[in-house]
Design a protein around this motif. Structure first.
Motif, mmCIF file in Angstrom:
data_model
loop_
_atom_site.group_PDB
_atom_site.id
_atom_site.type_symbol
_atom_site.label_atom_id
_atom_site.label_comp_id
_atom_site.label_asym_id
_atom_site.label_seq_id
_atom_site.Cartn_x
_atom_site.Cartn_y
_atom_site.Cartn_z
ATOM 1 N N LEU A 85 39.690 62.031 38.672
ATOM 2 C CA LEU A 85 40.702 61.386 39.012
ATOM 3 C C LEU A 85 41.077 60.698 40.293
ATOM 4 C CD1 LEU A 85 43.579 60.694 38.147
ATOM 5 C CD2 LEU A 85 44.534 63.126 39.127
ATOM 6 N N PRO A 86 40.427 61.469 41.617
ATOM 7 C CA PRO A 86 40.719 60.618 42.632
ATOM 8 C C PRO A 86 39.875 59.478 42.813
ATOM 9 C CG PRO A 86 39.462 62.690 42.821
ATOM 10 C CD PRO A 86 40.141 62.774 41.615
ATOM 11 N N LEU A 87 38.538 59.537 42.047
ATOM 12 C CA LEU A 87 37.581 58.431 42.122
ATOM 13 C C LEU A 87 38.210 57.108 41.274
ATOM 14 C CD1 LEU A 87 34.418 60.131 41.094
ATOM 15 C CD2 LEU A 87 35.282 59.649 43.389
ATOM 16 N N GLU A 88 38.958 57.591 40.382
ATOM 17 C CA GLU A 88 39.688 56.419 39.534
ATOM 18 C C GLU A 88 40.776 55.904 40.331
ATOM 19 O OE1 GLU A 88 38.944 57.574 34.795
ATOM 20 O OE2 GLU A 88 40.491 58.551 35.921
ATOM 21 N N LEU A 89 41.523 56.660 41.012
ATOM 22 C CA LEU A 89 42.504 56.177 41.804
ATOM 23 C C LEU A 89 42.234 55.181 42.941
ATOM 24 C CD1 LEU A 89 44.724 59.523 42.068
ATOM 25 C CD2 LEU A 89 45.303 57.532 40.657
ATOM 26 N N ARG A 90 40.905 55.276 43.386
ATOM 27 C CA ARG A 90 40.698 54.650 44.416
ATOM 28 C C ARG A 90 39.922 53.274 43.779
ATOM 29 N NH1 ARG A 90 36.081 57.920 47.567
ATOM 30 N NH2 ARG A 90 34.230 57.285 46.131
ATOM 31 N N GLY A 91 39.759 53.389 42.438
ATOM 32 C CA GLY A 91 39.041 52.114 41.808
ATOM 33 C C GLY A 91 37.583 52.229 41.723
ATOM 34 N N ASP A 92 37.122 53.222 41.770
ATOM 35 C CA ASP A 92 35.696 53.629 41.574
ATOM 36 C C ASP A 92 35.125 53.422 40.243
ATOM 37 O OD1 ASP A 92 33.110 54.356 41.635
ATOM 38 O OD2 ASP A 92 33.413 55.610 43.557
ATOM 39 N N LYS A 93 34.322 52.143 39.944
ATOM 40 C CA LYS A 93 33.731 52.166 38.575
ATOM 41 C C LYS A 93 32.705 53.024 38.130
ATOM 42 C CE LYS A 93 34.995 47.208 38.612
ATOM 43 N NZ LYS A 93 35.952 47.225 39.589
ATOM 44 N N GLN A 94 32.299 53.819 39.028
ATOM 45 C CA GLN A 94 31.251 54.835 38.799
ATOM 46 C C GLN A 94 31.967 56.294 38.633
ATOM 47 O OE1 GLN A 94 28.075 54.143 38.152
ATOM 48 N NE2 GLN A 94 28.682 52.125 38.108
ATOM 49 N N ALA A 95 33.224 56.130 38.388
ATOM 50 C CA ALA A 95 33.913 57.650 38.700
ATOM 51 C C ALA A 95 33.265 58.544 37.521
ATOM 52 C CB ALA A 95 35.547 57.243 38.131
ATOM 53 N N LYS A 96 33.012 58.351 36.415
ATOM 54 C CA LYS A 96 32.644 59.279 35.337
ATOM 55 C C LYS A 96 31.077 59.613 35.717
ATOM 56 C CE LYS A 96 31.980 60.357 30.338
ATOM 57 N NZ LYS A 96 32.337 59.853 29.026
ATOM 58 N N THR A 97 30.202 58.595 35.978
ATOM 59 C CA THR A 97 28.987 59.043 36.733
ATOM 60 C C THR A 97 28.837 59.988 37.651
ATOM 61 O OG1 THR A 97 28.335 56.883 35.831
ATOM 62 C CG2 THR A 97 26.739 58.112 37.053
ATOM 63 N N LEU A 98 29.452 59.671 38.791
ATOM 64 C CA LEU A 98 29.715 60.633 40.040
ATOM 65 C C LEU A 98 30.097 62.102 39.595
ATOM 66 C CD1 LEU A 98 30.938 58.241 42.797
ATOM 67 C CD2 LEU A 98 28.765 59.494 42.726
ATOM 68 N N ALA A 99 31.280 61.917 38.757
ATOM 69 C CA ALA A 99 31.867 63.376 38.460
ATOM 70 C C ALA A 99 30.958 64.179 37.756
ATOM 71 C CB ALA A 99 33.130 63.167 37.780
ATOM 72 N N MET A 100 30.087 63.546 36.722
ATOM 73 C CA MET A 100 29.041 64.190 36.066
ATOM 74 C C MET A 100 28.070 64.677 37.268
ATOM 75 S SD MET A 100 29.033 62.073 32.384
ATOM 76 C CE MET A 100 27.943 63.034 31.600
ATOM 77 N N LYS A 101 27.649 64.009 37.716
ATOM 78 C CA LYS A 101 26.789 64.349 38.746
ATOM 79 C C LYS A 101 26.985 65.715 39.560
ATOM 80 C CE LYS A 101 24.356 62.652 42.960
ATOM 81 N NZ LYS A 101 24.388 61.665 44.333
ATOM 82 N N PHE A 102 28.380 65.518 40.171
ATOM 83 C CA PHE A 102 28.503 66.739 41.031
ATOM 84 C C PHE A 102 28.972 68.068 40.315
ATOM 85 C CE2 PHE A 102 28.635 63.320 44.060
ATOM 86 C CZ PHE A 102 27.692 64.008 45.309
ATOM 87 N N LEU A 103 29.319 67.818 39.200
ATOM 88 C CA LEU A 103 29.714 69.027 38.140
ATOM 89 C C LEU A 103 28.233 69.657 37.954
ATOM 90 C CD1 LEU A 103 32.482 67.623 35.948
ATOM 91 C CD2 LEU A 103 32.740 69.940 37.418
ATOM 92 N N ARG A 104 27.328 68.704 37.636
ATOM 93 C CA ARG A 104 26.042 69.256 37.535
ATOM 94 C C ARG A 104 25.477 69.967 38.582
ATOM 95 N NH1 ARG A 104 25.155 64.666 33.987
ATOM 96 N NH2 ARG A 104 24.299 63.398 35.879
ATOM 97 N N HIS A 105 25.574 69.504 39.820
ATOM 98 C CA HIS A 105 25.281 70.177 41.037
ATOM 99 C C HIS A 105 25.894 71.432 41.426
ATOM 100 C CE1 HIS A 105 22.851 67.755 43.582
ATOM 101 N NE2 HIS A 105 23.510 66.693 43.852
ATOM 102 N N VAL A 106 26.962 71.719 40.689
ATOM 103 C CA VAL A 106 27.661 72.908 41.150
ATOM 104 C C VAL A 106 27.517 74.074 39.740
ATOM 105 C CG1 VAL A 106 29.211 72.110 42.771
ATOM 106 C CG2 VAL A 106 30.099 72.234 40.426
ATOM 107 N N GLY A 107 26.552 73.579 38.908
ATOM 108 C CA GLY A 107 26.243 74.340 37.582
ATOM 109 C C GLY A 107 27.236 74.446 36.604
ATOM 110 N N LEU A 108 28.169 73.218 36.348
ATOM 111 C CA LEU A 108 29.082 73.204 35.376
ATOM 112 C C LEU A 108 28.806 72.478 34.356
ATOM 113 C CD1 LEU A 108 32.302 73.818 37.464
ATOM 114 C CD2 LEU A 108 31.162 75.597 35.942
ATOM 115 N N GLU A 109 27.424 71.967 34.088
ATOM 116 C CA GLU A 109 27.156 70.746 33.160
ATOM 117 C C GLU A 109 27.674 71.187 31.707
ATOM 118 O OE1 GLU A 109 23.708 73.447 33.914
ATOM 119 O OE2 GLU A 109 25.006 72.237 35.114
#
Length: 228
Positions: A111-135
């Motif tokens: 959500l915050p990535l989309e609000l700022r217009g980040d076209k990589q929002a989903k990719t980034l979100a998935m990357k950091f959820l994997r980082h914290v072990g929630l894949e």
């Protein structure tokens, strides 16, 4: 580490009115934090730590004094102006998670990535959820997650925005020791690799000891300040 000044706090106080008169939550506090530094704020419950963190991040305003965040005078801005500065500069990890119940873990991080217009929002979100072990938990809603898992979603959300300054209130407080260690590593990886300024409240000695600087509050005053 950059020599630029990220945070400049000038003689701030915070008082609230009570039936018994004014209650001083913060007595005059001044401090500076350079870009890329890590600062731990420690002290007993009721010492003013969370109030100070909220003022530093522009979520609250002091009764007197000035706060400059990345060159912006927060105390001269209205709420809309402070919100804009926060959106451009700040990430948060709250004790209370602040997740939206109608969104999945993935959507909360996006959500915050989309609000700022980040076209990589989903990719980034998935990357950091994997980082914290929630894949395996990305499509779960907050009510389907444990407290520790919700905290990890909140941490992934803060990291994914890649903020200039990350404010964290007891970031490992709701986590088991193994997950807590992983989150501590992530915090300082972000600090080190992206030059993110890290300002956190913690009761955890190991976390505080990893920060470059440390201040201790008591009754709304800084009673000790040291480099580690």
């Amino acid at each position: 580490m950059s020599s630029a000044l990220m945070l400049d706090v000038r003689t701030i106080t915070k008082s609230v009115a009570t039936q018994e008169g004014a209650l001083d939550i913060l007595r005059p506090i001044s401090l500076q934090v350079m870009a890329g530094e890590s600062l731990a704020i420690t002290g007993a419950s009721g010492s003013g730590k969370s109030t100070l963190l909220g003022i530093l991040a522009g979520l609250d305003i002091p009764s007197s004094g000035e706060v400059y965040l990345n060159g912006h005078c927060l105390t001269d801005l209205d709420e809309e102006g402070r919100a804009q500065v926060r959106a451009e500069n700040v990430g948060f990890i709250f004790q209370s998670f602040q997740l939206l119940p109608g969104l999945t873990a993935l959507e909360n991080v996006m959500l915050p990535l989309e609000l700022r217009g980040d076209k990589q929002a989903k990719t980034l979100a998935m990357k950091f959820l994997r980082h914290v072990g929630l894949e395996k938990r990305m499509q779960h809603y907050p009510q389907q997650l444990s407290g520790g898992e919700q905290q990890r979603v909140a941490i992934a959300r803060a990291f994914a925005s890649q903020p200039k300054t990350l404010f964290a209130d007891e970031p490992t407080g709701n986590l088991d020791s193994h997950t807590g260690e992983k989150i501590i590593d992530l915090l300082f990886e972000l600090n080190r690799e992206q030059g993110t300024t890290l300002i956190l409240i913690t009761h955890e000695e190991r976390l505080a000891s990893l920060c470059q600087r440390r201040i201790e509050l008591s009754a709304g005053e800084i009673i000790s300040a040291k480099d580690i």
